[in-house]
Design a protein around this motif. Structure first.
Motif, mmCIF file in Angstrom:
data_model
loop_
_atom_site.group_PDB
_atom_site.id
_atom_site.type_symbol
_atom_site.label_atom_id
_atom_site.label_comp_id
_atom_site.label_asym_id
_atom_site.label_seq_id
_atom_site.Cartn_x
_atom_site.Cartn_y
_atom_site.Cartn_z
ATOM 1 N N GLY A 208 11.423 26.048 -15.342
ATOM 2 C CA GLY A 208 12.011 26.595 -16.562
ATOM 3 C C GLY A 208 10.967 27.429 -17.263
ATOM 4 N N GLN A 209 11.331 27.996 -18.418
ATOM 5 C CA GLN A 209 10.360 28.818 -19.119
ATOM 6 C C GLN A 209 10.516 28.676 -20.630
ATOM 7 N N VAL A 210 9.386 28.842 -21.310
ATOM 8 C CA VAL A 210 9.336 28.812 -22.765
ATOM 9 C C VAL A 210 8.611 30.076 -23.214
ATOM 10 N N ALA A 214 2.864 34.419 -28.114
ATOM 11 C CA ALA A 214 1.663 34.478 -27.278
ATOM 12 C C ALA A 214 1.970 34.818 -25.833
ATOM 13 N N GLY A 215 3.229 34.674 -25.447
ATOM 14 C CA GLY A 215 3.574 34.956 -24.061
ATOM 15 C C GLY A 215 4.648 34.022 -23.558
ATOM 16 N N THR A 216 4.725 33.922 -22.257
ATOM 17 C CA THR A 216 5.748 33.100 -21.605
ATOM 18 C C THR A 216 5.085 32.022 -20.752
ATOM 19 N N SER A 217 5.584 30.813 -20.890
ATOM 20 C CA SER A 217 5.102 29.703 -20.071
ATOM 21 C C SER A 217 6.197 29.300 -19.093
ATOM 22 N N ILE A 218 5.891 29.350 -17.817
ATOM 23 C CA ILE A 218 6.825 28.935 -16.776
ATOM 24 C C ILE A 218 6.320 27.622 -16.191
ATOM 25 N N PHE A 219 7.149 26.604 -16.262
ATOM 26 C CA PHE A 219 6.729 25.286 -15.798
ATOM 27 C C PHE A 219 7.612 24.805 -14.656
ATOM 28 N N TYR A 220 7.025 23.982 -13.816
ATOM 29 C CA TYR A 220 7.743 23.329 -12.727
ATOM 30 C C TYR A 220 7.780 21.836 -13.032
ATOM 31 N N SER A 221 8.978 21.301 -13.175
ATOM 32 C CA SER A 221 9.131 19.926 -13.645
ATOM 33 C C SER A 221 9.833 19.063 -12.598
ATOM 34 N N ASP A 223 11.453 16.427 -13.668
ATOM 35 C CA ASP A 223 12.442 15.723 -14.485
ATOM 36 C C ASP A 223 13.794 15.752 -13.779
ATOM 37 N N LEU A 224 14.324 14.584 -13.480
ATOM 38 C CA LEU A 224 15.554 14.497 -12.700
ATOM 39 C C LEU A 224 16.745 15.095 -13.438
ATOM 40 N N SER A 225 16.789 14.929 -14.759
ATOM 41 C CA SER A 225 17.906 15.488 -15.518
ATOM 42 C C SER A 225 17.864 17.013 -15.512
ATOM 43 N N VAL A 226 16.671 17.593 -15.583
ATOM 44 C CA VAL A 226 16.531 19.056 -15.526
ATOM 45 C C VAL A 226 16.963 19.577 -14.165
ATOM 46 N N ILE A 227 16.502 18.918 -13.113
ATOM 47 C CA ILE A 227 16.839 19.345 -11.751
ATOM 48 C C ILE A 227 18.342 19.243 -11.515
ATOM 49 N N THR A 228 18.940 18.142 -11.950
ATOM 50 C CA THR A 228 20.387 17.958 -11.774
ATOM 51 C C THR A 228 21.159 19.037 -12.528
ATOM 52 N N SER A 229 20.719 19.336 -13.742
ATOM 53 C CA SER A 229 21.381 20.374 -14.535
ATOM 54 C C SER A 229 21.307 21.723 -13.839
ATOM 55 N N HIS A 230 20.137 22.075 -13.317
ATOM 56 C CA HIS A 230 19.970 23.357 -12.649
ATOM 57 C C HIS A 230 20.793 23.448 -11.366
ATOM 58 N N LEU A 244 27.160 33.701 -7.514
ATOM 59 C CA LEU A 244 26.428 32.498 -7.150
ATOM 60 C C LEU A 244 24.972 32.782 -6.814
ATOM 61 N N GLU A 245 24.713 33.859 -6.065
ATOM 62 C CA GLU A 245 23.347 34.147 -5.643
ATOM 63 C C GLU A 245 22.514 34.729 -6.773
ATOM 64 N N GLY A 246 23.157 35.083 -7.907
ATOM 65 C CA GLY A 246 22.404 35.509 -9.067
ATOM 66 C C GLY A 246 21.765 34.355 -9.808
ATOM 67 N N ASN A 247 22.147 33.161 -9.461
ATOM 68 C CA ASN A 247 21.574 31.956 -10.062
ATOM 69 C C ASN A 247 20.113 31.828 -9.656
ATOM 70 N N PRO A 248 19.179 31.788 -10.622
ATOM 71 C CA PRO A 248 17.761 31.660 -10.247
ATOM 72 C C PRO A 248 17.448 30.347 -9.546
ATOM 73 N N PHE A 249 18.349 29.364 -9.670
ATOM 74 C CA PHE A 249 18.145 28.065 -9.037
ATOM 75 C C PHE A 249 18.981 27.944 -7.759
ATOM 76 N N PHE A 250 19.453 29.074 -7.280
ATOM 77 C CA PHE A 250 20.285 29.058 -6.076
ATOM 78 C C PHE A 250 19.498 28.498 -4.896
ATOM 79 N N MET A 251 20.140 27.601 -4.166
ATOM 80 C CA MET A 251 19.530 26.989 -2.997
ATOM 81 C C MET A 251 20.485 27.193 -1.818
ATOM 82 N N SER A 252 19.985 27.746 -0.755
ATOM 83 C CA SER A 252 20.830 28.045 0.395
ATOM 84 C C SER A 252 21.320 26.760 1.055
#
Length: 542
Positions: A208-210, A214-221, A223-230, A244-252
């Motif tokens: 995700g990102q915040v 000062a800029g942008t922070s991109i984190f890899y988490s 967290d099971l709830s975050v992963i399930t949501s994505h 569907l493929e426009g989804n940044p969390f798209f998984m083949s």
């Protein structure tokens, strides 16, 4: 943290209070060491009982949540413009919670942990080191069932491996070192496979990102709830938009299948699923009775728990497509374990193969992919945990008195040790699924759930129930009845420290058999939500 009670952390880490006290105890104070260790297991047992009583059966989702940022690991920085920076980092959370799936397993861990601490009366050397490792193991097991972050789960999962390795290797029987090495190799390989899958999931669906001035922070988490949501909620939005493929969390599909199979292998080793079972046989025959109680009663259940929590719920589409494969694997476990249990001459191996067979019933319940089947699978986890712990406690008591567990060297014990023999008979009846005991309810629900989906496989699987009755009765009756084959002089019936866990385990087996609502009530809402979620995702095609 979001919950002021911190009840889950108290349960998880309270055994470490015992470790802290034991570190300052002289190693020759055996009675004090044992007393402190048992008290240290009673604290999480009392807290787990309170947790079970306070759990709201009507709510879906997780309860008693505790969450805090634990570790942030910076990766690199990339300049964007004059004053803007993009920061990349791994974010691991201390995220704990329970639902109807994990709650019974938390209580089972606390209960069998206390029973195994009492059964550690058979340990003859290095009590201080033994109980320190024992309590560390208990902490790891609690954490596995409560962790809601992939990395945190992995840490707790690994915490269980090292204590078990030493508990087998130092306090086991003749081939203890070989058993310990085999345990570590197989489970280490399973952990490596699981870690690979978890890392792929985190970098694919856990980022995700915040953004701020000062800029942008991109984190890899993790967290099971975050992963399930994505994976599911965000994907549903893109499906509705036709992108569907426009989804940044798209998984083949290939990636999803790869991850599902990796998780099936990782947790299948722990369960164990045939042919990943050979390490378990050595552990069951060479580890001390108290550790086998924990191993068969709790550690094997971690495999099934992980398969449901991560394999099934993160990849339901792939899991349901493999429902028939899971059911066939379950039947193979049932029949393979039952047939080989029937021909064993060592009662320890009879019970080891019996565990393989009974874990097959768990796979059948999961493969049903309906509320009844899933309830049966979780019932079987709890029921088999109680029954197998009781059985190996009895094996330890018999070996202590006769110095053997070979069926052709045992017989006629009912005359000299009637209490132990009576408890063994009850345990045997529970194992073969006698109505009124916990084994019947769990097997009935698992088979009933699968029957509406795969009638032929279910019928074949029920053959294992018949074989179970044969090998259990063969083993129990050959030990308790017939002409005595060991010298009766000096053989005493159960001592108080043996009788207490025997009676307590039998009591829970009977309660679950007569009043299964004590387990089904907290299970029902969670299992129903799992079933609804799986069918929704499958219908969506995600």
């Amino acid at each position: 943290m979001s919950d002021s009670s911190y009840i889950l952390s108290l349960i998880t880490f309270s055994p470490l209070l015992g470790v802290l006290v034991l570190l300052f105890m002289p190693k020759d104070r055996g009675r004090w060491i044992k007393t402190i260790a048992i008290i240290a297991t009673l604290i999480p047992l009392a807290l787990s009982a309170w947790l079970y009583a306070d759990f709201n059966h009507q709510l879906e989702g997780m309860q008693f949540k505790e969450e805090a940022t634990w570790i942030q690991v910076p990766l690199n920085h990339e300049a964007q413009g004059l004053n803007q920076m993009t920061s990349y980092y791994f974010q691991f959370k201390y995220n704990m919670a329970v639902d109807g799936l994990s709650l019974p397993l938390v209580f089972l861990t606390a209960f069998i942990g206390t029973m195994a601490a009492l059964a550690s009366v058979y340990i003859k050397k290095r009590w201080k080191s033994y109980y320190i490792l024992f309590l560390l193991l208990e902490t790891g097991m609690f954490g596995v069932f409560m962790a809601q972050d992939l990395f945190l789960f992995f840490v707790f999962f690994e915490v269980t491996l090292i204590p078990v390795f030493f508990l087998i290797g130092i306090w086991g029987y003749m081939e203890r070192e070989r058993a310990a090495n085999k345990f570590l190799i197989y489970n280490g390989l399973g952990s490596a496979v699981m870690l690979i899958a978890f890392l792929i999931i985190i970098v694919t669906a856990g980022f995700g990102q915040v953004s701020n001035d000062a800029g942008t922070s991109i984190f890899y988490s993790g967290d099971l709830s975050v992963i399930t949501s994505h994976l599911f909620q965000d994907q549903a939005a893109y499906v509705n938009q036709g992108d569907l493929e426009g989804n940044p969390f798209f998984m083949s599909e290939t990636m999803k299948w790869t991850l599902f199979i990796l998780l099936l292998v990782a947790f299948g080793i722990k369960l164990p699923i045939f042919p990943f079972h050979t390490w378990m046989l050595k552990v069951h025959t060479e580890a001390p009775p108290s550790i086998v109680m924990i191993h068969s009663g709790i550690l094997l259940k971690m495999g099934a728990y992980g398969l449901i929590r991560f394999g099934i719920l993160l990849f339901p589409q792939q899991a349901t497509q493999w429902a028939t494969v899971l059911a066939i694997l379950g039947v193979i476990n049932i029949l393979y374990g039952a047939i080989l249990a029937f021909v064993q001459k060592d009662f320890k191996l009879v019970l080891a193969y019996s565990s393989i067979s009974h874990m097959g019933i768990v796979l059948l319940g999961i493969a049903a992919f309906n509320t009844i089947g899933m309830q049966g699978a979780i019932f079987q986890l709890v029921s088999h945990g109680l029954i197998s712990a009781l059985m190996f406690l009895l094996v330890g008591a018999i070996y202590e008195r006769t110095q053997t567990t070979m069926l052709d060297q045992l017989g006629g014990l009912a005359k000299n040790v009637p209490f132990i023999s009576g408890i063994l008979l009850v345990a045997g009846m529970a194992s073969l699924g006698l109505p009124g005991l916990s084994g019947f309810i769990s097997e009935f629900l698992a088979f009933a759930g699968l029957f509406e989906k795969a009638k032929i496989i279910t019928v074949i699987g029920t053959v294992g129930v018949i074989l179970t009755a044969v090998y259990v009765l063969r083993g129990v009756l050959s030990i308790t009845y017939g002409p005595p084959k060991v010298q009766p002089e000096g053989i005493r019936d159960a001592r108080l420290m043996e009788a207490i866990p025997m009676v307590a385990l039998v009591a829970f087996v009977v309660v679950l058999g007569i009043y299964p609502a004590v387990l089904s009530d907290p299970l029902h809402q969670t299992v129903s939500s799992f079933d609804q979620f799986i069918h929704t995702v499958v219908k969506m095609g995600g």
